[in-house]
Write a protein that holds these residues in place. Structure first.
Motif, short mmCIF file in Angstrom:
data_model
loop_
_atom_site.label_atom_id
_atom_site.label_comp_id
_atom_site.label_asym_id
_atom_site.label_seq_id
_atom_site.Cartn_x
_atom_site.Cartn_y
_atom_site.Cartn_z
N SER A 569 0.79 -1.25 -0.11
CA SER A 569 -0.11 -0.01 -0.09
C SER A 569 0.81 1.24 0.03
O SER A 569 0.60 2.24 -0.44
CB SER A 569 -1.01 0.05 1.27
N GLN A 570 2.11 1.40 0.64
CA GLN A 570 3.08 2.44 0.63
C GLN A 570 3.59 2.48 -0.77
O GLN A 570 4.16 1.86 -1.27
CB GLN A 570 4.15 2.30 1.64
N GLN A 638 0.65 2.45 -12.31
CA GLN A 638 0.51 2.79 -11.01
C GLN A 638 0.73 4.71 -10.95
O GLN A 638 0.80 4.99 -12.20
CB GLN A 638 1.67 1.94 -10.28
#
Length: 1372
Positions: A569-570, A638
């Motif tokens: 998640s980071q 992303q």
């Protein structure tokens, strides 16, 4: 009677022991014992009589027998091993000391018994029994016989007649008993007390010769004798003198005995002696000079010497564990040594000893603190010495502390296990304490230049060297070192850890296979990757990369970790995953890839064969790499930051792993198509909207299109130049060529449509909103930076494929115009708004290689065929200026981060090559078209191209010295376009630098000779900075350096410019050169006279005679510019003098400790003392001028007061040094008296006048503030606060003057020279802040005037007191 007895005894015992005993022995062997019935009965008789209660009959019997017979009887019995003890006891019983005959008999038998024990012919038990009896009997002897016995012992030892040294056990008891005797005893010709006799005997013993083989026993014997301090010293000195006479192997036990003995006192001497001995031994071993007394003994291999040293260190550590006082003495010894000069008072042996003591807990912290302080002090001293010719002439160059410590590491290979733990701890302490510190933007830059390194950086590097070398030598400790390094990498994520990563990299490079045993630790570290900052992850993976080639298991665990991180998640974890995968792609080559010189660190085949799969590596690598490519493709969906890392990394992967070209190019093509407008007539050609993501109020960049396009352009160029030529299979080749063709068409189409597009097409015209506060503004800013980036990428692409075609260059220019318009709009809007434009626009997309090619084409390409097309670009001044400013930006980026953006930006070789090319062009452009010529043509906004070139040169010269120190020679050679072959290598750096310097000197002279209105201060300052950068390359002893110095001095003397920053730069250059040639005190004195002349005197009535040593000092520059500069230089001189005084004090205290002729020992200090007094004398005249100068209040006055305070503190230190020295016969030198006189007449009284002057100015400024702002108490309060702040140094100065005078009084008394006759003691000492006055000032303005009068009153007291010096100045 006693004298007679003595004579009798000596005549009887005169014969040598051995012959007498030898005869006896042969008689016994020849004749069986039953032939001597009277003897047999004699010993029986003696024994039976001894059994009776009274000893009368026994005495009679013994008196009847001759003493010699009795002695022979005893000897006979003892050798046979019969009841010799009983017989001896009986003889003693029948020889009471109360009778003279009995006493003499007792003495005779006693001496014979000692000889028997010493002969070694007795059985062990018999000898021990006799010794025991003799010990018991000592106490019954009268004093005179004890002296007799002891003297006999001393002469036996001195004459070397000891056989096995067993009888030495008796000597301590004899001496102890003798010392306990109260009555006086005959000794020599007079009578002495027992204690005195003992002292004399010990003295005689210590001054005599000792046989080598009994030194240890003798030392051990002394520990049982009660000794006075003086006697302890005799013995210690004697034992230390014996060191050099022994074999190496005999020294450790002797050291141990000496240390045990030292518990009686004189520990310090013993330790110092041991350390000095081994220090000398080490030095001689290093020099390998034969024929030396020590070396004759030590014709041994180094290994043996090291083993002996190791054993000695162990003995010392053991002794310290038993006697803590010994440890304290040792630390004290090193601390006093540290005050003087660490490298001179230290040797590898003593450092090893200190490190071994760290195993004792109570000393551990103290020792590490001491070592840490000594190391940093040593590096600081080195820095001070390197920067001052004055000090270099006075202080001989010493060995560096790093060489000493690294020698300890080298020596520790000889089983010094007790040292290694301390070494490792010291290494980590240095790296932890002195590693790079976090700076504001979180980057810590390491420089490779040796000269510019700070002492802390040297200390940190030493720590790393210690650990690396220890790792190489000691297998046992490797695991621990690695664990500690990994722990620090993981736990110190927030602070810079580049130094630990470098160490790790060096360790792994040294031995990748060693790490296989620690692979568990490595894989454990990988688990933390997703929590570490990106920079750390990249550094760590780069460091462990050789290990990945050797160990499959480590590689597999890393891939698992990276795959997990890919979906973490980071954001940081995902960035780390991409960086990790790119690194793997770079380093695992697919079969058939082109070999690249930039390939990762190679590992010898011998190391790789461990890997079971190594035979299939290349095939396995292909599937492995394609798998990773799949993972990376997923990243393209992303955040922009993740994509950005990918785009920046693809080019490097391609260059190292050319087989992946098809896969990479396909990926890039499909990604680019998402944002490309396929219809050929639609403008603009790129879908900018799709690149921006809007989430509610938040607007951010989704696709860094400019980076994508940049990546495409560089990869395409590389593939076309490198991959196309090799013939591959037809289908593949066509497929690849298809991809390349598609990309080329795409770029061509984008170029043509970008040129046609107007800013309105992007909705970015002048009317658009660019504020950072609105959503539309943010979006427009992002779009603008994308469009500018795309323009830059296309400029590079079209130039590189142009082949000097005119049309292409016109396109390049059109693209540039689009870029320029946007850039102008953004700058204009940013100027109006308060916030600056986002940083993204600041990084140019042009690669450094392209910048270098472009500049070369624009400025140096003289080919006829290119002229027409290049004139398109050359005619546009804006474009030329843009090209130079991008070069500037690249160099600035290099200086700040150590690398540049774009392809090959991390490759130091390529960067260096480009720097050389760029510098060559910039120098040519600047020197052939001077600024004056260019400026006269047309005035444009912004800097002229020549000035930009000069700025670029200034940045490049400092960057090259910062990052490429070892390559300076290549750099300078590259600048000489002509001098390619057959150049002289010797001194070439100085010669070549001098050549460049001359070019810039001409430019500066031209500038200075121009009209005043044409003088460009900025250019002049840049030239001075360039000259000071280049002058650092000159060898200070070379004629070129002296030439440079005299040229700079001449410029300062003959040119008067009012530009303060230029003046400061030039003066700084003058001083930086001067200190490397000689001390700048005379220069300071001349400058101070100039400043005084221009600013006037504090006493307005005095007429000033203007001196004009330096035209550079004028009314505009005298204060604060030149004044602050000379004060800071004076401070440096004071620092040097202070350092020298501390050094002298250290030497004196050491000499006082070692009592040897302090008068001789201090002689070498004369030149240093003389130099100190000369420096202080000249500085005194410097301050004498400044203290009379009407300086403007503010920093000049503050710093002058502080420096005066320092001056007096150092004068006091010198006086205290002479107080120390005065204890020896030497008095005070005449020039010291002159210095004191000068300080009394020319400085102290003037200091008080200066203080009065400051106070007057203070009261006037308060009055003025009060009048100006009536009723505004706040303004008055601020003025008061400022005044209080400014006058804070005054009390410190007064205190310093008084301390100086106080110690002068002491010195006068001690030296019997009246030093105070020139001192006029001052009376006014009132520096109280008057609280009531302060209140009144703050309360109401009306009372202000009264208060000020009060203040003036205080000041006038001072003036009254100091009138005399003022008169003196008027006489001038």
């Amino acid at each position: 009677m006693e004298a007679g007895a003595q004579a009798q005894l000596s005549s009887r015992t005169a014969g040598p022991l051995s012959t007498e005993h030898g005869l006896m022995r042969s008689e016994l062997l020849q004749q069986p014992s039953h032939k001597f019935p009277h003897r047999a009965t004699m010993d029986q008789k003696i024994l039976s009589l001894a059994g009776e209660k009274t000893a009368d009959k026994l005495q009679e019997l013994l008196q009847a027998v001759k003493e010699d017979d009795l002695a022979n009887l005893l000897q006979n019995q003892a050798v046979k091993g019969k009841a010799a003890g009983a017989l001896l006891r009986a003889i003693f019983k029948g020889s009471p000391c109360s009778e003279e005959a009995g006493a003499l008999r007792r003495l005779k038998i006693y001496v014979r018994s000692i000889q028997l024990v010493e002969s070694g012919d007795l059985q062990k038990e018999v000898a021990s029994e006799i010794l025991g009896l003799l010990m018991v009997e000592v106490h019954n002897f009268p004093g005179s016989l004890l002296v007799e016995l002891a003297s006999e012992f001393v002469s036996v030892i001195k004459e070397g007649r000891l056989k096995n040294g067993k009888s030495l056990e008796l000597l301590p008891i004899i001496l102890t008993t003798l010392a306990a005797k109260k009555e006086n005893v005959a000794y020599g010709k007079g009578e002495l007390s027992g204690e005195e006799c003992k002292k004399q005997l010990i003295n005689t013993l210590c001054s005599g010769r000792w046989d080598r083989q009994y030194v240890i026993q003798l030392t051990s014997m002394f520990k049982d004798v009660p000794l006075a301090a003086e006697e302890v010293e005799f013995v210690t000195e004697k034992v230390l003198r014996m060191f050099s006479k022994l074999n190496l192997q005999e020294i450790p036990p002797l050291v141990y005995q000496l240390l045990v003995f030292s518990s009686k006192g004189n520990r310090k001497k013993a330790l110092e002696g041991i350390i000095t001995f081994f220090n000398e031994l080490d030095k001689q071993h290093n020099e390998e000079q034969s024929g030396d007394e020590l070396l004759d003994r030590v014709t041994v291999p180094a290994g043996e010497l090291r083993h002996v040293e190791g054993t000695v260190i162990l003995h010392i550590v053991f002794a310290i564990k038993l006697d803590c006082e010994l440890g304290r003495e040792l630390l004290k010894h090193f601390k006093t040594g540290q005050q003087g000069d660490f490298s001179n008072n230290t040797c590898p042996f003593s450092i090893a000893l200190l490190l071994s003591i760290t195993r004792i807990q109570r000393f551990e912290e103290q020792v590490f603190d001491l070592l840490k302080a000594s190391i940093i002090k040593s590096f600081k001293d080195l820095q001070l010495l390197q920067g001052s010719k004055f000090l270099q002439n006075l202080v001989p160059h010493r060995s560096c502390v790093s060489t000493l410590i690294l020698e300890v590491v080298k020596n520790s290979v000889h089983s010094w296990d007790h040292v290694t733990q301390g070494l490792v701890e010291l290494g980590f302490i240095l790296m932890d304490s002195y590693g790079p510190k976090k700076i504001l933007d979180g980057k810590a830059i390491e420089t490779s230049s040796c000269l510019s390194k700070k002492p802390t950086q040297h200390a940190c590097k030493l720590g790393a060297d210690i650990l690396l070398e220890t790792f190489k030598i000691h297998e046992m400790i490797r695991q621990e070192i690695l664990e500690q390094v990994f722990n620090r990498v993981v736990t110190r994520a927030s602070s810079p850890i580049s130094h630990f990563l470098d160490l790790l990299s060096n360790i792994i490079m040294y031995a990748p296979l060693v790490l296989q045993s620690c692979s568990a630790k490595v894989t454990e570290t990988f688990d933390y990757l997703s929590f570490l900052p990106l920079q750390t992850v990249q550094g760590l993976l780069k460091a462990v990369q050789p290990l990945l080639k050797v160990s499959m298991s480590v590689r597999d665990s890393l891939i698992l970790v990276l795959r997990k991180a890919m979906f973490a998640s980071q954001l940081d974890a995902r960035k780390a995953a991409v960086a990790g995968f790119l690194l793997l792609l770079k380093n695992f080559k697919v079969l058939g890839s082109l070999s690249s010189s930039q390939c990762s660190q190679s590992i010898g085949a011998s190391q790789v064969h461990v890997d079971v799969h190594s035979r299939y590596n290349s095939v396995a690598n292909e599937t492995f790499c394609l798998e990773i490519m799949d993972s990376l493709r997923r990243c393209l969906g992303q955040q922009a930051d993740v994509r950005l890392i990918l785009y920046e990394g693809f080019y490097d992967v391609l260059r190292r792993n050319s087989q992946l070209a098809n896969s990479i190019m396909q990926t890039l093509l499909s990604q680019l198509k998402q944002y490309y407008e396929p219809k050929p007539d639609v403008l603009p050609p790129l879908k900018l909207e799709a690149c921006i993501l809007t989430q509610g109020d938040r607007i951010c960049l989704q696709e860094p299109l400019d980076y994508l396009l940049c990546c495409v352009q560089h990869c395409l160029a590389w593939c076309k130049s490198k991959v196309m030529p090799p013939q591959q299979e037809k289908e593949e080749e066509e497929e690849e060529e298809g991809v390349y063709q598609d990309l080329e068409d795409l770029l061509e189409s984008i170029t043509s449509r970008m040129i046609k597009s107007e800013l309105e097409d992007f909705e970015l015209d002048k009317s658009a909103d660019f504020s950072q506060s609105t959503g539309v503004g943010i979006k427009n800013n992002i779009c603008a930076s994308l469009v500018m980036g795309v323009c830059e990428v296309l400029i590079e692409y079209n130039f590189s494929i142009s082949n000097f075609s005119k049309n292409k260059f016109e396109e390049v220019l059109s693209l540039f115009m689009c870029y320029k318009k946007l850039s102008d709009i953004l700058n204009e809007k940013a100027g109006k708004g308060k916030t600056k434009v986002a940083n993204k626009t600041n990084d140019s997309f042009l690669s450094m290689k392209f910048v270098s090619d472009l500049l070369t084409a624009l400025f140096r390409d003289s080919a006829q065929s290119h002229e027409e097309s290049l004139s398109v670009l050359r005619s546009n001044n804006e474009f030329m200026r843009y090209a130079v400013s991008v070069a500037l930006q690249k160099v600035q980026q290099l200086k700040e981060t150590g690398h540049v953006s774009g392809p090959d930006g991390q490759n130091p070789e390529k960067i260096f090559q480009n720097l050389c090319d760029i510098t060559r062009v910039l120098i040519w452009r600047y020197t052939s078209i001077p600024t004056s010529v260019e400026d006269s043509g047309k005035k444009e906004k912004g800097k002229s191209i020549s000035l930009l070139c000069l700025e670029g040169l200034q940045k490049i010269f400092s960057a090259v010295q910062q990052f490429f120190q070892p390559k300076i020679q290549h750099f300078l050679r590259a600048l000489d376009a002509t001098g390619e072959e057959g150049e002289e290598v010797e001194g070439s750096v100085t010669h070549r630098a001098a050549f460049q310097i001359r070019q810039f000197q001409r430019s500066l002279l031209n500038l200075l000779s121009s009209q005043e209105e044409d003088f460009n201060g900025k250019e002049a300052l840049l030239l001075v900075t360039v000259l000071s950068n280049l002058s650092k390359l000159l060898e200070p002893s070379s004629p070129q350096f002296v030439q440079m110095l005299s040229w700079t001095s001449k410029i300062c003397k003959e040119n008067s410019q009012e530009d303060a920053s230029f003046c400061k730069g030039l003066m700084n250059l003058l001083f930086s050169l001067h200190v490397l040639y000689k001390s700048p005190v005379i220069l300071l004195r001349d400058l101070s006279q100039d400043i005084h002349g221009h600013l006037g005197d504090i006493d307005e009535d005095v007429e000033m005679e203007k001196t004009n040593h330096f035209a550079m000092v004028n009314l505009r520059t005298a204060a604060p510019t030149v004044c602050l500069l000379v004060l800071s230089q004076a401070e440096k001189v004071l620092e040097e003098v202070d350092w020298l005084i501390t050094k002298l004090k250290g030497q004196v205290s050491q000499e006082m400790l070692s009592e040897e002729a302090s008068s001789q020992a201090t002689l070498p200090n004369h030149p240093i003392e003389k130099a100190i007094i000369m420096q202080l004398g000249t500085l005194l005249t410097f301050f004498h001028e400044l203290v009379q100068t009407a300086l403007p209040s503010g920093s000049c006055v503050d710093i002058l007061l502080k420096d005066l305070c320092k001056m007096y503190t150092i004068l006091t230190a010198l006086v205290r040094y002479y107080l120390q020295v005065c204890q020896s016969s030497r008095g005070i030198p005449k020039n010291m008296e002159k210095l004191v006189k000068l300080s009394g007449s020319h400085l102290t009284p003037l200091c008080y006048s200066f203080i009065s002057y400051i106070q007057n100015k203070r009261s006037q400024s308060l009055k003025y503030t009060g009048e100006k702002k009536k009723g505004k108490t706040a303004a008055v309060a601020t003025a008061m606060a400022r005044v209080l702040r400014e006058t804070k140094p005054i009390p410190n100065l007064i205190f310093a003057i008084e301390q100086y005078e106080k110690f002068l009084i002491h010195l006068s008394k001690k030296s019997k020279v009246n030093l105070m006759q020139h001192m006029k003691l001052s009376t006014s000492r009132d520096f109280k802040i008057k609280g009531n006055i302060l209140d009144m000032v703050l309360r109401e303005e009306e009372e202000d005037d009264d208060d000020d009068d009060d203040d003036e009153g205080t000041a006038s007291e001072h003036e009254g007191q100091n009138k005399e010096p003022a008169k003196k100045r008027r006489k001038k």
